[in-house]
Design a protein around this motif. Sequence first.
Motif, mmCIF file in Angstrom:
data_model
loop_
_atom_site.group_PDB
_atom_site.id
_atom_site.type_symbol
_atom_site.label_atom_id
_atom_site.label_comp_id
_atom_site.label_asym_id
_atom_site.label_seq_id
_atom_site.Cartn_x
_atom_site.Cartn_y
_atom_site.Cartn_z
ATOM 1 N N UNK A 135 0.829 -1.210 0.000
ATOM 2 C CA UNK A 135 0.000 0.000 0.000
ATOM 3 C C UNK A 135 0.860 1.256 0.000
ATOM 4 N N UNK A 136 1.898 1.246 0.805
ATOM 5 C CA UNK A 136 2.724 2.442 1.024
ATOM 6 C C UNK A 136 3.557 2.802 -0.193
ATOM 7 N N UNK A 137 4.168 1.822 -0.827
ATOM 8 C CA UNK A 137 5.189 2.105 -1.843
ATOM 9 C C UNK A 137 4.674 2.961 -3.010
ATOM 10 N N UNK A 138 3.554 2.615 -3.648
ATOM 11 C CA UNK A 138 3.113 3.440 -4.779
ATOM 12 C C UNK A 138 2.687 4.848 -4.365
ATOM 13 N N UNK A 139 2.206 5.007 -3.141
ATOM 14 C CA UNK A 139 1.808 6.331 -2.677
ATOM 15 C C UNK A 139 3.032 7.222 -2.445
ATOM 16 N N UNK A 140 4.078 6.656 -1.879
ATOM 17 C CA UNK A 140 5.319 7.407 -1.684
ATOM 18 C C UNK A 140 5.938 7.757 -3.027
ATOM 19 N N UNK A 141 5.852 6.848 -3.982
ATOM 20 C CA UNK A 141 6.428 7.082 -5.310
ATOM 21 C C UNK A 141 5.801 8.289 -5.995
ATOM 22 N N UNK A 142 4.541 8.575 -5.709
ATOM 23 C CA UNK A 142 3.826 9.685 -6.346
ATOM 24 C C UNK A 142 4.004 11.011 -5.616
ATOM 25 N N UNK A 143 4.578 10.976 -4.426
ATOM 26 C CA UNK A 143 4.599 12.160 -3.571
ATOM 27 C C UNK A 143 5.885 12.959 -3.715
ATOM 28 N N UNK A 144 5.751 14.288 -3.538
ATOM 29 C CA UNK A 144 6.925 15.148 -3.433
ATOM 30 C C UNK A 144 7.442 15.202 -2.003
ATOM 31 N N UNK A 145 6.537 15.067 -1.053
ATOM 32 C CA UNK A 145 6.913 15.063 0.360
ATOM 33 C C UNK A 145 5.933 14.181 1.121
ATOM 34 N N UNK A 146 6.448 13.475 2.111
ATOM 35 C CA UNK A 146 5.629 12.658 3.009
ATOM 36 C C UNK A 146 5.692 13.289 4.393
ATOM 37 N N UNK A 147 4.517 13.592 4.965
ATOM 38 C CA UNK A 147 4.441 14.094 6.335
ATOM 39 C C UNK A 147 3.730 13.025 7.157
ATOM 40 N N UNK A 148 4.449 12.495 8.126
ATOM 41 C CA UNK A 148 4.052 11.262 8.803
ATOM 42 C C UNK A 148 3.475 11.548 10.191
ATOM 43 N N UNK A 149 2.127 11.625 10.249
ATOM 44 C CA UNK A 149 1.417 11.805 11.511
ATOM 45 C C UNK A 149 0.904 10.489 12.086
ATOM 46 N N UNK A 150 0.712 9.491 11.261
ATOM 47 C CA UNK A 150 0.008 8.280 11.690
ATOM 48 C C UNK A 150 0.687 7.649 12.898
ATOM 49 N N UNK A 151 -0.088 7.395 13.942
ATOM 50 C CA UNK A 151 0.455 6.786 15.154
ATOM 51 C C UNK A 151 -0.686 6.330 16.045
ATOM 52 N N UNK A 152 -0.432 5.271 16.784
ATOM 53 C CA UNK A 152 -1.261 4.975 17.950
ATOM 54 C C UNK A 152 -0.735 5.875 19.067
ATOM 55 N N UNK A 153 -1.634 6.633 19.713
ATOM 56 C CA UNK A 153 -1.122 7.719 20.549
ATOM 57 C C UNK A 153 -1.746 7.855 21.931
ATOM 58 N N UNK A 154 -2.651 6.977 22.309
ATOM 59 C CA UNK A 154 -3.312 7.183 23.603
ATOM 60 C C UNK A 154 -2.646 6.336 24.676
ATOM 61 N N UNK A 155 -2.091 7.012 25.694
ATOM 62 C CA UNK A 155 -1.335 6.318 26.727
ATOM 63 C C UNK A 155 -2.136 5.224 27.416
ATOM 64 N N UNK A 156 -3.385 5.525 27.768
ATOM 65 C CA UNK A 156 -4.195 4.515 28.453
ATOM 66 C C UNK A 156 -4.323 3.255 27.620
ATOM 67 N N UNK A 157 -4.531 3.419 26.319
ATOM 68 C CA UNK A 157 -4.663 2.253 25.446
ATOM 69 C C UNK A 157 -3.355 1.456 25.377
#
Length: 331
Positions: free
Chosen positions: A63-85
């Motif tokens: 999934x990732x590779x073709x999307x990165x290939x088309x991009x000029x810049x990747x800004x990476x926010x995706x994360x699991x982020x809730x401490x309790x979880x």
Amino acid sequence: MHVLITGGAGFIGANFVHQTLRRFPEATVTVLDKLTYAGNQGSLEGLEERATLVVGDIADADTVDPLVAQADVVVHFAAESHNDNSLNDPSPFIRTNLVGTFTLLEAVRRHKTRFHHVSTDEVYGDLELDDPAKFTPETPYNPSSPYSASKAGSDLLVRAWVRSFGIEATISNCSNNYGPYQHIEKFIPRQITNLIDGVRPKLYGAGQNVRDWIHVLDHNDAVWDIVNKGRIGETYLIGANGEKNNKEVVELILELMGHEPDDYDHVNDRPGHDMRYAIDNTKLVQELGWEPRFTDFRSGLAETIAWYRDNEAWWRPLKAEVEAKYAAQGQ
């Protein structure tokens, strides 16, 4: 310019999508988001002409590779982020924050794409309440939860890929964000939506834990300054000198919503709850000329309260499930 934004249906990422399309009228965006419970397609409503949503996992290389290939810049926010979880089940944090970041880095390496990695001040652990120090880019990592440990590991992966493979990447570590589109499991929107429903806010422990609050729009403006002007391989800390303890925040929310300042309940504290975070933003300010626009926490919080009042359809479907989960934990 074509921008790939991971986690762009989450809180900070969705705001970043909106800001990017306003700031760069000719830009187009692809959002890659797994649409877990923390992602909300409604946060991207009205952007369909210039923003394409791809529902997928950042840990899936196909999934990732073709999307990165088309991009000029990747800004990476995706994360699991809730401490309790992360305390209840660390495994999704390892897959998303570590394996997912590794997968993106390998795609960036193959396609020579500019990469910015968004991280948290929680990688540094915490400070004592009476400590005059603040976190700097040189502060040693000392994470205290599975969440912050997985984010610390992802930061180190980025640094290693810059040094070992020469990718063009920067890192930012930010303090606690507030503003529109934040999931109601988080501290500020949970209190706001409780009060809208006539329920007393909930405060962990004595409420003395201090966070360095920054409006999400200020955070995202800083991210673009780093992408455009930051030095490759460098880490920049994003903060707006907004230290407040949780008790102060709850009391201000109560005041702004027309309630008495003591109209809240104390609940069980979170295990290993960090005491204080504080950001030294000197490098960001002096090198890149960034300055926060939302310097008055009171007015920024009032605008946030108004957003949740005006957008009940966005958060209402989530509320019962979130409160049931907290009730089961005694919180």
